[in-house]
Design a protein around this motif. Sequence first.
Motif, PDB file in Angstrom:
ATOM      1  N   GLU B  59       0.816  -1.208   0.000  1.00 35.20           N
ATOM      2  CA  GLU B  59       0.000   0.000   0.000  1.00 35.20           C
ATOM      3  C   GLU B  59       0.847   1.254   0.000  1.00 35.20           C
ATOM      4  O   GLU B  59       0.322   2.358   0.016  1.00 35.20           O
ATOM      5  CB  GLU B  59      -0.940  -0.011   1.207  1.00 35.20           C
ATOM      6  N   GLU B  60       2.175   1.073  -0.023  1.00 35.65           N
ATOM      7  CA  GLU B  60       3.036   2.261  -0.099  1.00 35.65           C
ATOM      8  C   GLU B  60       2.833   2.956  -1.436  1.00 35.65           C
ATOM      9  O   GLU B  60       3.050   4.162  -1.559  1.00 35.65           O
ATOM     10  CB  GLU B  60       4.505   1.873   0.015  1.00 35.65           C
ATOM     11  N   SER B  61       2.396   2.201  -2.449  1.00 33.72           N
ATOM     12  CA  SER B  61       2.294   2.783  -3.780  1.00 33.72           C
ATOM     13  C   SER B  61       1.018   3.601  -3.965  1.00 33.72           C
ATOM     14  O   SER B  61       0.878   4.298  -4.968  1.00 33.72           O
ATOM     15  CB  SER B  61       2.346   1.670  -4.829  1.00 33.72           C
ATOM     16  N   VAL B  62       0.090   3.520  -3.039  1.00 32.17           N
ATOM     17  CA  VAL B  62      -1.185   4.213  -3.222  1.00 32.17           C
ATOM     18  C   VAL B  62      -1.007   5.717  -3.407  1.00 32.17           C
ATOM     19  O   VAL B  62      -1.598   6.291  -4.332  1.00 32.17           O
ATOM     20  CB  VAL B  62      -2.146   3.891  -2.060  1.00 32.17           C
ATOM     21  N   PRO B  63      -0.207   6.375  -2.546  1.00 31.14           N
ATOM     22  CA  PRO B  63      -0.032   7.812  -2.781  1.00 31.14           C
ATOM     23  C   PRO B  63       0.506   8.128  -4.179  1.00 31.14           C
ATOM     24  O   PRO B  63       0.072   9.101  -4.806  1.00 31.14           O
ATOM     25  CB  PRO B  63       0.965   8.213  -1.691  1.00 31.14           C
ATOM     26  N   GLU B  64       1.416   7.313  -4.686  1.00 31.50           N
ATOM     27  CA  GLU B  64       1.918   7.553  -6.047  1.00 31.50           C
ATOM     28  C   GLU B  64       0.803   7.369  -7.073  1.00 31.50           C
ATOM     29  O   GLU B  64       0.691   8.154  -8.024  1.00 31.50           O
ATOM     30  CB  GLU B  64       3.050   6.569  -6.351  1.00 31.50           C
ATOM     31  N   GLN B  65       0.007   6.311  -6.882  1.00 29.26           N
ATOM     32  CA  GLN B  65      -1.124   6.115  -7.793  1.00 29.26           C
ATOM     33  C   GLN B  65      -2.015   7.349  -7.812  1.00 29.26           C
ATOM     34  O   GLN B  65      -2.437   7.811  -8.865  1.00 29.26           O
ATOM     35  CB  GLN B  65      -1.965   4.912  -7.335  1.00 29.26           C
ATOM     36  N   GLU B 120      -4.734   1.751   9.834  1.00 26.70           N
ATOM     37  CA  GLU B 120      -5.628   1.971   8.695  1.00 26.70           C
ATOM     38  C   GLU B 120      -5.943   3.466   8.546  1.00 26.70           C
ATOM     39  O   GLU B 120      -5.947   3.995   7.428  1.00 26.70           O
ATOM     40  CB  GLU B 120      -6.918   1.163   8.911  1.00 26.70           C
ATOM     41  N   LEU B 121      -6.169   4.130   9.645  1.00 23.22           N
ATOM     42  CA  LEU B 121      -6.421   5.568   9.586  1.00 23.22           C
ATOM     43  C   LEU B 121      -5.220   6.300   8.994  1.00 23.22           C
ATOM     44  O   LEU B 121      -5.376   7.247   8.229  1.00 23.22           O
ATOM     45  CB  LEU B 121      -6.727   6.112  10.986  1.00 23.22           C
ATOM     46  N   ARG B 122      -4.030   5.838   9.342  1.00 21.65           N
ATOM     47  CA  ARG B 122      -2.839   6.488   8.792  1.00 21.65           C
ATOM     48  C   ARG B 122      -2.787   6.321   7.281  1.00 21.65           C
ATOM     49  O   ARG B 122      -2.384   7.220   6.549  1.00 21.65           O
ATOM     50  CB  ARG B 122      -1.580   5.909   9.426  1.00 21.65           C
ATOM     51  N   LYS B 123      -3.195   5.169   6.799  1.00 23.35           N
ATOM     52  CA  LYS B 123      -3.208   4.935   5.356  1.00 23.35           C
ATOM     53  C   LYS B 123      -4.068   5.989   4.658  1.00 23.35           C
ATOM     54  O   LYS B 123      -3.642   6.584   3.657  1.00 23.35           O
ATOM     55  CB  LYS B 123      -3.758   3.532   5.070  1.00 23.35           C
ATOM     56  N   MET B 127      -3.187   9.039   1.961  1.00 24.90           N
ATOM     57  CA  MET B 127      -3.907   9.288   0.720  1.00 24.90           C
ATOM     58  C   MET B 127      -4.341  10.735   0.629  1.00 24.90           C
ATOM     59  O   MET B 127      -4.233  11.379  -0.430  1.00 24.90           O
ATOM     60  CB  MET B 127      -5.144   8.383   0.641  1.00 24.90           C
ATOM     61  N   ALA B 128      -4.836  11.258   1.740  1.00 22.19           N
ATOM     62  CA  ALA B 128      -5.318  12.641   1.740  1.00 22.19           C
ATOM     63  C   ALA B 128      -4.172  13.612   1.463  1.00 22.19           C
ATOM     64  O   ALA B 128      -4.345  14.590   0.720  1.00 22.19           O
ATOM     65  CB  ALA B 128      -5.980  12.963   3.081  1.00 22.19           C
ATOM     66  N   GLU B 129      -3.010  13.327   2.029  1.00 22.90           N
ATOM     67  CA  GLU B 129      -1.879  14.215   1.780  1.00 22.90           C
ATOM     68  C   GLU B 129      -1.504  14.229   0.302  1.00 22.90           C
ATOM     69  O   GLU B 129      -1.206  15.282  -0.266  1.00 22.90           O
ATOM     70  CB  GLU B 129      -0.674  13.775   2.621  1.00 22.90           C
ATOM     71  N   ALA B 152     -12.723  13.847  -0.369  1.00 22.93           N
ATOM     72  CA  ALA B 152     -12.600  12.708  -1.281  1.00 22.93           C
ATOM     73  C   ALA B 152     -12.227  11.440  -0.526  1.00 22.93           C
ATOM     74  O   ALA B 152     -12.807  10.368  -0.740  1.00 22.93           O
ATOM     75  CB  ALA B 152     -11.555  13.019  -2.356  1.00 22.93           C
ATOM     76  N   VAL B 153     -11.259  11.543   0.361  1.00 20.06           N
ATOM     77  CA  VAL B 153     -10.811  10.355   1.087  1.00 20.06           C
ATOM     78  C   VAL B 153     -11.916   9.827   1.989  1.00 20.06           C
ATOM     79  O   VAL B 153     -12.126   8.615   2.096  1.00 20.06           O
ATOM     80  CB  VAL B 153      -9.537  10.673   1.893  1.00 20.06           C
ATOM     81  N   THR B 154     -12.609  10.735   2.644  1.00 20.59           N
ATOM     82  CA  THR B 154     -13.710  10.307   3.505  1.00 20.59           C
ATOM     83  C   THR B 154     -14.766   9.561   2.698  1.00 20.59           C
ATOM     84  O   THR B 154     -15.238   8.493   3.098  1.00 20.59           O
ATOM     85  CB  THR B 154     -14.339  11.527   4.200  1.00 20.59           C
ATOM     86  N   THR B 155     -15.116  10.117   1.567  1.00 16.27           N
ATOM     87  CA  THR B 155     -16.107   9.451   0.722  1.00 16.27           C
ATOM     88  C   THR B 155     -15.613   8.087   0.273  1.00 16.27           C
ATOM     89  O   THR B 155     -16.342   7.090   0.324  1.00 16.27           O
ATOM     90  CB  THR B 155     -16.411  10.330  -0.506  1.00 16.27           C
ATOM     91  N   PHE B 156     -14.348   8.037  -0.123  1.00 16.58           N
ATOM     92  CA  PHE B 156     -13.772   6.768  -0.545  1.00 16.58           C
ATOM     93  C   PHE B 156     -13.790   5.749   0.594  1.00 16.58           C
ATOM     94  O   PHE B 156     -14.180   4.588   0.410  1.00 16.58           O
ATOM     95  CB  PHE B 156     -12.339   6.982  -1.019  1.00 16.58           C
ATOM     96  N   ARG B 157     -13.417   6.177   1.771  1.00 14.38           N
ATOM     97  CA  ARG B 157     -13.342   5.255   2.899  1.00 14.38           C
ATOM     98  C   ARG B 157     -14.716   4.711   3.264  1.00 14.38           C
ATOM     99  O   ARG B 157     -14.893   3.512   3.483  1.00 14.38           O
ATOM    100  CB  ARG B 157     -12.728   5.976   4.108  1.00 14.38           C
ATOM    101  N   ILE B 158     -15.699   5.610   3.329  1.00  9.86           N
ATOM    102  CA  ILE B 158     -17.049   5.170   3.674  1.00  9.86           C
ATOM    103  C   ILE B 158     -17.596   4.241   2.596  1.00  9.86           C
ATOM    104  O   ILE B 158     -18.215   3.207   2.881  1.00  9.86           O
ATOM    105  CB  ILE B 158     -17.962   6.396   3.883  1.00  9.86           C
TER     106      ILE B 158
END
Lengths: 192, 192
Positions: B59-65, B120-123, B127-129, B152-158
């Motif tokens: 999941e380290e790659s998510v921010p790059e994605q 998980e919250l840190r993940k 993403m938000a950053e 956006a992140v909140t919507t995605f998470r929910i």
Amino acid sequence: MGRWQPGARERLEQAALDLFLEQGFTETTVPQITARAGLTTRTFFRHFADKREVLFAGEESVPEQVARFMAEAPPSLGPMELITEGLAPAAAEIFEGRSLDYLLRRRAVIDAEPALRERELRKFSLMAEALEQGFRDRGVDDLTAQLAAELAVTTFRIAATRWLNQHGDPDLPATVNQTLAAMRHLTNTLST
Amino acid sequence: MGRWQPGARERLEQAALDLFLEQGFTETTVPQITARAGLTTRTFFRHFADKREVLFAGEESVPEQVARFMAEAPPSLGPMELITEGLAPAAAEIFEGRSLDYLLRRRAVIDAEPALRERELRKFSLMAEALEQGFRDRGVDDLTAQLAAELAVTTFRIAATRWLNQHGDPDLPATVNQTLAAMRHLTNTLST
DNA sequence: CATAGTCATGGCATGTCGTGTCATCACTAT
DNA sequence: ATAGTGATGACACGACATGCCATGACTATG
């Protein structure tokens, strides 16, 4: 030794915050904290579940505050109205009693340590859960309750950060309302 | 022993997930995981920074994605338009390659352990950053960028949570768009 | 005044996590 | 062949966190 070290908890909090600022969180050991406070290591873990908690004491009551705040609000308010009218005063109440200087020092420590930032995120997560339950108790459907709760907490968190960045001026309610206005402006661009 | 245990990392992840499901996260020791994977304890910590990370590998790659996704979007889109049009496909890409069964088992473990929920919250915070930086790179002002990113992140998470709750049906993009619609409805009640 | 009870603390033992360090072995490049 | 590279094994060690029991100070009750 026997019973009673009046303010033991407070002394531990103070010693810990000082040491964290002087040396960093990781570099400070629990025995160092307890030595400065005149107690033993075992006693530290009787007051705080783990090393991080010494920076989050007293925040267990925040979810209750949130629940009470929502229960006292007029039942006629919809979720978004409640946020618009209630978030600023609620924010003020949450920080009441803590000096700006303490909050700034505490945040400096938290910002420097990922493990503490995680703990901070959990705090906001707990606030969101309390808010969500409060909305459900007001008859809001599950999804809307969750969205509204997260929206409110996010706004509060961003506003609080900004408020500290500007060293408390303008005050927190004003900053919350500015942030709410920005959120309103952002979401209005979606309503086409 | 020398070099090379092909798939050592994958075997550790598999053994860890199995043991966490069988006995719980706290009750499982790192030596138990490495014994099942045929490695030593020291090797575990060469692959993962700590015990929790074995559940968050890749999941380290998510921010790059996220950053790439935003860079590829038409520059003309405003922040809210970008979320409305881009969140669903981006969400699909993030989960691509993982089976629904794996995601459900993994979530069962995470939900049962506060320390893992924090991770998980840190993940999502990371993403938000990344999103926030992406918005700034598109010329959005700081406050709006932060608000849009968190929204956006909140919507995605929910949406992701709901998607897993309903065992993957309807699919994630549809669930994201339903959640976005609910968010739109909620915030529209504020626009008076 | 005496006695029993309560409770924060001290002290000790223990298990797990996580890291530093060095040796070893398999494979690779030249 | 020979040197280099990189993952692993093995060991030591410090810090975190918890369980357990003893002790001393304060309180309530007779």
